[in-house]
Design a protein around this motif. Structure first.
Motif, PDB file in Angstrom:
ATOM      1  N   ALA A  74     -14.278  10.760 -69.151  1.00 30.63           N
ATOM      2  CA  ALA A  74     -14.062   9.630 -68.250  1.00 30.63           C
ATOM      3  C   ALA A  74     -14.912   9.754 -66.992  1.00 30.63           C
ATOM      4  CB  ALA A  74     -12.583   9.530 -67.878  1.00 30.63           C
ATOM      5  N   LEU A  75     -14.959  10.944 -66.423  1.00 29.44           N
ATOM      6  CA  LEU A  75     -15.726  11.153 -65.200  1.00 29.44           C
ATOM      7  C   LEU A  75     -17.223  10.963 -65.446  1.00 29.44           C
ATOM      8  CD1 LEU A  75     -15.816  11.854 -62.227  1.00 29.44           C
ATOM      9  CD2 LEU A  75     -15.781  14.284 -62.869  1.00 29.44           C
ATOM     10  N   VAL A 109     -12.942   3.916 -69.382  1.00 29.55           N
ATOM     11  CA  VAL A 109     -12.636   4.931 -68.364  1.00 29.55           C
ATOM     12  C   VAL A 109     -11.138   4.933 -68.072  1.00 29.55           C
ATOM     13  CG1 VAL A 109     -12.967   5.579 -65.938  1.00 29.55           C
ATOM     14  CG2 VAL A 109     -14.947   4.952 -67.345  1.00 29.55           C
ATOM     15  N   ALA A 136     -11.676   8.281 -61.518  1.00 30.01           N
ATOM     16  CA  ALA A 136     -11.932   9.328 -62.514  1.00 30.01           C
ATOM     17  C   ALA A 136     -11.999  10.702 -61.854  1.00 30.01           C
ATOM     18  CB  ALA A 136     -13.217   9.024 -63.280  1.00 30.01           C
ATOM     19  N   CYS A 152     -10.700  13.890 -69.507  1.00 28.31           N
ATOM     20  CA  CYS A 152     -11.044  13.665 -68.094  1.00 28.31           C
ATOM     21  C   CYS A 152     -12.540  13.833 -67.854  1.00 28.31           C
ATOM     22  CB  CYS A 152     -10.267  14.626 -67.195  1.00 28.31           C
ATOM     23  SG  CYS A 152      -8.719  13.963 -66.598  1.00 28.31           S
ATOM     24  N   THR A 172      -8.749   8.166 -68.774  1.00 29.22           N
ATOM     25  CA  THR A 172      -7.964   8.800 -67.708  1.00 29.22           C
ATOM     26  C   THR A 172      -6.476   8.755 -68.042  1.00 29.22           C
ATOM     27  OG1 THR A 172      -8.005   6.764 -66.390  1.00 29.22           O
ATOM     28  CG2 THR A 172      -9.658   8.458 -65.860  1.00 29.22           C
ATOM     29  N   ALA A 194     -17.819   7.261 -65.969  1.00 31.41           N
ATOM     30  CA  ALA A 194     -17.662   6.532 -64.705  1.00 31.41           C
ATOM     31  C   ALA A 194     -18.883   6.734 -63.809  1.00 31.41           C
ATOM     32  CB  ALA A 194     -16.397   7.002 -63.992  1.00 31.41           C
ATOM     33  N   LYS A 235      -8.384  11.807 -61.122  1.00 29.64           N
ATOM     34  CA  LYS A 235      -7.673  12.264 -62.310  1.00 29.64           C
ATOM     35  C   LYS A 235      -8.173  13.637 -62.765  1.00 29.64           C
ATOM     36  CE  LYS A 235      -4.832   8.988 -62.612  1.00 29.64           C
ATOM     37  NZ  LYS A 235      -3.396   9.286 -62.441  1.00 29.64           N
TER      38      LYS A 235
END
Length: 87
Positions: free
Chosen positions: A63-64, A37, A77, A60, A41, A67, A80
């Motif tokens: 990552a989100l 993650v 996350a 992004c 980011t 996460a 970002k």
């Protein structure tokens, strides 16, 4: 290394390093989700600054999603992804 390159405004080199780190963490499975993650980011940030917005959004979003599904660094996350969306 990606962060160091980014700090020196060497965007292409930074992107390459972040992508390499991402590939290595992906191959490690779920053992290093937190680190993955952070890498995604970081990749999102440098892609955003380098004006590669579709790629930044993909990093992004990944990552989100990661996460949220693993319940690690969710706020970070989200932040970002929000920074990207403001641009």
């Amino acid at each position: 290394v990606g962060a160091a390159e980014f700090a020196q405004d060497r965007h292409d080199a930074s992107i390459a390093q972040y992508k390499r780190a991402r590939a290595l963490y992906l191959s490690a499975g779920d053992a290093h989700v937190r680190e993955l993650v952070q890498v995604e980011t970081g990749l999102c940030d440098v892609l955003r600054i380098a004006n590669h917005l579709p790629e930044a959004e993909a990093a992004c979003a990944s990552a989100l999603q990661r996460a949220q599904s693993h319940r690690v660094l969710e706020d970070f996350a989200t932040l970002k992804f929000g920074q990207l969306r403001t641009e």
